[in-house]
Design a protein around this motif. Structure first.
Motif, PDB file in Angstrom:
ATOM      1  N   MET A   1     111.557  73.337  44.139  1.00 35.68           N
ATOM      2  CA  MET A   1     111.340  71.881  44.107  1.00 35.68           C
ATOM      3  C   MET A   1     109.750  71.616  43.534  1.00 35.68           C
ATOM      4  SD  MET A   1     111.758  69.108  47.287  1.00 35.68           S
ATOM      5  CE  MET A   1     113.662  68.907  47.145  1.00 35.68           C
ATOM      6  N   THR A   2     109.702  70.999  42.651  1.00 36.12           N
ATOM      7  CA  THR A   2     108.310  70.595  42.084  1.00 36.12           C
ATOM      8  C   THR A   2     107.801  69.857  43.061  1.00 36.12           C
ATOM      9  OG1 THR A   2     108.850  68.849  41.133  1.00 36.12           O
ATOM     10  CG2 THR A   2     108.891  70.961  39.802  1.00 36.12           C
ATOM     11  N   LYS A   3     106.223  69.784  43.069  1.00 32.90           N
ATOM     12  CA  LYS A   3     105.213  68.916  43.797  1.00 32.90           C
ATOM     13  C   LYS A   3     105.909  67.507  43.647  1.00 32.90           C
ATOM     14  CE  LYS A   3     100.410  68.393  44.970  1.00 32.90           C
ATOM     15  NZ  LYS A   3      99.045  69.030  44.774  1.00 32.90           N
ATOM     16  N   THR A   4     105.826  66.865  42.460  1.00 34.42           N
ATOM     17  CA  THR A   4     106.380  65.530  42.489  1.00 34.42           C
ATOM     18  C   THR A   4     107.834  65.329  43.008  1.00 34.42           C
ATOM     19  OG1 THR A   4     105.298  65.627  40.308  1.00 34.42           O
ATOM     20  CG2 THR A   4     106.954  63.763  40.577  1.00 34.42           C
ATOM     21  N   GLN A   5     108.689  66.077  42.983  1.00 38.36           N
ATOM     22  CA  GLN A   5     109.969  66.062  43.565  1.00 38.36           C
ATOM     23  C   GLN A   5     109.749  65.918  45.221  1.00 38.36           C
ATOM     24  OE1 GLN A   5     111.903  69.431  42.131  1.00 38.36           O
ATOM     25  NE2 GLN A   5     113.257  68.070  40.661  1.00 38.36           N
ATOM     26  N   ARG A   6     109.028  66.966  45.457  1.00 38.21           N
ATOM     27  CA  ARG A   6     108.634  66.826  47.239  1.00 38.21           C
ATOM     28  C   ARG A   6     108.148  65.596  47.574  1.00 38.21           C
ATOM     29  NH1 ARG A   6     106.507  72.416  46.553  1.00 38.21           N
ATOM     30  NH2 ARG A   6     104.511  71.443  46.251  1.00 38.21           N
ATOM     31  N   MET A   7     107.075  65.047  46.683  1.00 33.65           N
ATOM     32  CA  MET A   7     106.246  63.755  47.125  1.00 33.65           C
ATOM     33  C   MET A   7     107.144  62.531  47.000  1.00 33.65           C
ATOM     34  SD  MET A   7     102.877  64.097  45.144  1.00 33.65           S
ATOM     35  CE  MET A   7     102.557  62.442  45.281  1.00 33.65           C
ATOM     36  N   LEU A   8     108.472  62.485  46.130  1.00 31.62           N
ATOM     37  CA  LEU A   8     109.310  61.422  45.923  1.00 31.62           C
ATOM     38  C   LEU A   8     110.176  61.488  47.088  1.00 31.62           C
ATOM     39  CD1 LEU A   8     109.953  61.565  42.074  1.00 31.62           C
ATOM     40  CD2 LEU A   8     108.916  59.702  43.496  1.00 31.62           C
ATOM     41  N   ALA A   9     110.585  62.782  47.583  1.00 30.27           N
ATOM     42  CA  ALA A   9     111.312  62.988  48.618  1.00 30.27           C
ATOM     43  C   ALA A   9     110.752  62.567  50.070  1.00 30.27           C
ATOM     44  CB  ALA A   9     111.963  64.458  48.740  1.00 30.27           C
ATOM     45  N   ALA A  10     109.637  62.807  50.281  1.00 24.91           N
ATOM     46  CA  ALA A  10     108.656  62.172  51.158  1.00 24.91           C
ATOM     47  C   ALA A  10     108.738  60.768  51.382  1.00 24.91           C
ATOM     48  CB  ALA A  10     107.366  62.867  51.322  1.00 24.91           C
ATOM     49  N   PHE A  11     108.335  60.207  50.072  1.00 27.19           N
ATOM     50  CA  PHE A  11     108.298  58.633  50.041  1.00 27.19           C
ATOM     51  C   PHE A  11     109.833  58.152  50.331  1.00 27.19           C
ATOM     52  CE2 PHE A  11     104.611  59.017  46.869  1.00 27.19           C
ATOM     53  CZ  PHE A  11     103.791  58.682  47.997  1.00 27.19           C
ATOM     54  N   ALA A  12     110.767  58.714  50.004  1.00 26.62           N
ATOM     55  CA  ALA A  12     112.191  58.126  50.262  1.00 26.62           C
ATOM     56  C   ALA A  12     112.557  58.003  51.735  1.00 26.62           C
ATOM     57  CB  ALA A  12     113.188  58.814  49.354  1.00 26.62           C
ATOM     58  N   LEU A  13     111.966  59.537  52.391  1.00 24.92           N
ATOM     59  CA  LEU A  13     112.333  59.661  53.628  1.00 24.92           C
ATOM     60  C   LEU A  13     111.358  58.616  54.590  1.00 24.92           C
ATOM     61  CD1 LEU A  13     112.504  63.529  53.901  1.00 24.92           C
ATOM     62  CD2 LEU A  13     114.378  61.802  54.254  1.00 24.92           C
ATOM     63  N   ALA A  14     110.423  58.608  54.178  1.00 23.86           N
ATOM     64  CA  ALA A  14     109.567  57.520  54.832  1.00 23.86           C
ATOM     65  C   ALA A  14     110.158  56.088  54.779  1.00 23.86           C
ATOM     66  CB  ALA A  14     108.274  57.518  54.572  1.00 23.86           C
ATOM     67  N   GLY A  15     110.565  55.764  53.675  1.00 24.83           N
ATOM     68  CA  GLY A  15     111.205  54.368  53.476  1.00 24.83           C
ATOM     69  C   GLY A  15     112.477  54.260  54.369  1.00 24.83           C
ATOM     70  N   ALA A  16     113.142  55.284  54.228  1.00 24.10           N
ATOM     71  CA  ALA A  16     114.317  55.095  55.089  1.00 24.10           C
ATOM     72  C   ALA A  16     114.083  54.955  56.674  1.00 24.10           C
ATOM     73  CB  ALA A  16     115.305  56.270  54.857  1.00 24.10           C
ATOM     74  N   ALA A  17     113.166  55.888  57.174  1.00 22.31           N
ATOM     75  CA  ALA A  17     112.802  55.940  58.409  1.00 22.31           C
ATOM     76  C   ALA A  17     112.147  54.380  58.769  1.00 22.31           C
ATOM     77  CB  ALA A  17     111.677  56.761  58.866  1.00 22.31           C
ATOM     78  N   ALA A  18     111.271  53.937  57.832  1.00 20.78           N
ATOM     79  CA  ALA A  18     110.662  52.438  58.042  1.00 20.78           C
ATOM     80  C   ALA A  18     111.962  51.493  58.217  1.00 20.78           C
ATOM     81  CB  ALA A  18     109.875  52.195  56.985  1.00 20.78           C
ATOM     82  N   GLY A  19     112.789  51.402  57.208  1.00 23.00           N
ATOM     83  CA  GLY A  19     113.899  50.546  57.449  1.00 23.00           C
ATOM     84  C   GLY A  19     114.925  50.697  58.389  1.00 23.00           C
ATOM     85  N   LEU A  20     114.856  51.993  59.094  1.00 25.62           N
ATOM     86  CA  LEU A  20     115.666  51.901  60.296  1.00 25.62           C
ATOM     87  C   LEU A  20     114.877  51.543  61.629  1.00 25.62           C
ATOM     88  CD1 LEU A  20     117.305  55.440  59.491  1.00 25.62           C
ATOM     89  CD2 LEU A  20     118.451  53.301  59.514  1.00 25.62           C
ATOM     90  N   ALA A  21     113.709  51.674  61.406  1.00 18.33           N
ATOM     91  CA  ALA A  21     112.825  51.486  62.618  1.00 18.33           C
ATOM     92  C   ALA A  21     112.504  49.864  62.736  1.00 18.33           C
ATOM     93  CB  ALA A  21     111.511  52.133  62.613  1.00 18.33           C
ATOM     94  N   ALA A  22     112.666  49.169  61.611  1.00 16.82           N
ATOM     95  CA  ALA A  22     111.988  47.868  61.608  1.00 16.82           C
ATOM     96  C   ALA A  22     112.852  46.957  62.428  1.00 16.82           C
ATOM     97  CB  ALA A  22     112.121  47.239  60.080  1.00 16.82           C
ATOM     98  N   PRO A  23     114.239  46.932  62.353  1.00 13.69           N
ATOM     99  CA  PRO A  23     115.058  46.144  63.284  1.00 13.69           C
ATOM    100  C   PRO A  23     114.738  46.642  64.679  1.00 13.69           C
ATOM    101  CG  PRO A  23     116.532  47.179  61.644  1.00 13.69           C
ATOM    102  CD  PRO A  23     115.164  47.904  61.480  1.00 13.69           C
ATOM    103  N   ALA A  24     114.687  47.838  65.242  1.00 12.29           N
ATOM    104  CA  ALA A  24     114.385  48.207  66.417  1.00 12.29           C
ATOM    105  C   ALA A  24     112.912  47.671  66.834  1.00 12.29           C
ATOM    106  CB  ALA A  24     114.498  49.568  66.961  1.00 12.29           C
ATOM    107  N   ALA A  25     111.797  47.913  66.001  1.00 12.00           N
ATOM    108  CA  ALA A  25     110.841  47.448  66.445  1.00 12.00           C
ATOM    109  C   ALA A  25     110.656  46.007  66.445  1.00 12.00           C
ATOM    110  CB  ALA A  25     109.686  47.882  65.261  1.00 12.00           C
ATOM    111  N   SER A  26     111.453  45.112  65.663  1.00 11.67           N
ATOM    112  CA  SER A  26     111.078  43.705  66.129  1.00 11.67           C
ATOM    113  C   SER A  26     111.961  43.118  67.263  1.00 11.67           C
ATOM    114  CB  SER A  26     111.766  43.004  64.873  1.00 11.67           C
ATOM    115  OG  SER A  26     113.192  43.179  64.863  1.00 11.67           O
TER     116      SER A  26
END
Length: 96
Positions: A1-26
């Protein structure tokens, strides 16, 4: 996995986590932010081993993150050393 792919995967995971946490946080009430108590020294612990403040703990975490980043860059730094012997290692791998 290249560095760019790792960064994109990290952004995708962070976005998914934020999307799941937003309803619970509100739905949760907002709690006041408090700093944790500093740990106490264990018997026999050296004097410099106990942190003096929360900022000291943050500084040590920052140093650890920098060391981890340097370790992640090690393959890129070793590439010029490995490149001359790469054909030999490929040939040995094919012989096996």
């Amino acid at each position: 996995m290249t560095k760019t792919q790792r960064m994109l995967a990290a952004f995708a995971l962070a976005g998914a986590a934020a999307g799941l946490a937003a309803p619970a946080a509100s739905a949760a009430p907002i709690a006041p932010l408090t700093l944790p108590d500093l740990p106490t020294a264990a018997p026999g612990m050296p004097a410099g081993a106990q942190p003096a403040s929360v900022e000291d703990i943050g500084g040590k975490l920052g140093e650890g993150a920098n060391q981890l980043n340097q370790l992640m860059e090690l393959p890129n730094q070793l590439a010029p050393v490995i490149a001359p012997v790469q054909p030999l290692t490929d040939l040995l791998g094919a012989v096996q």
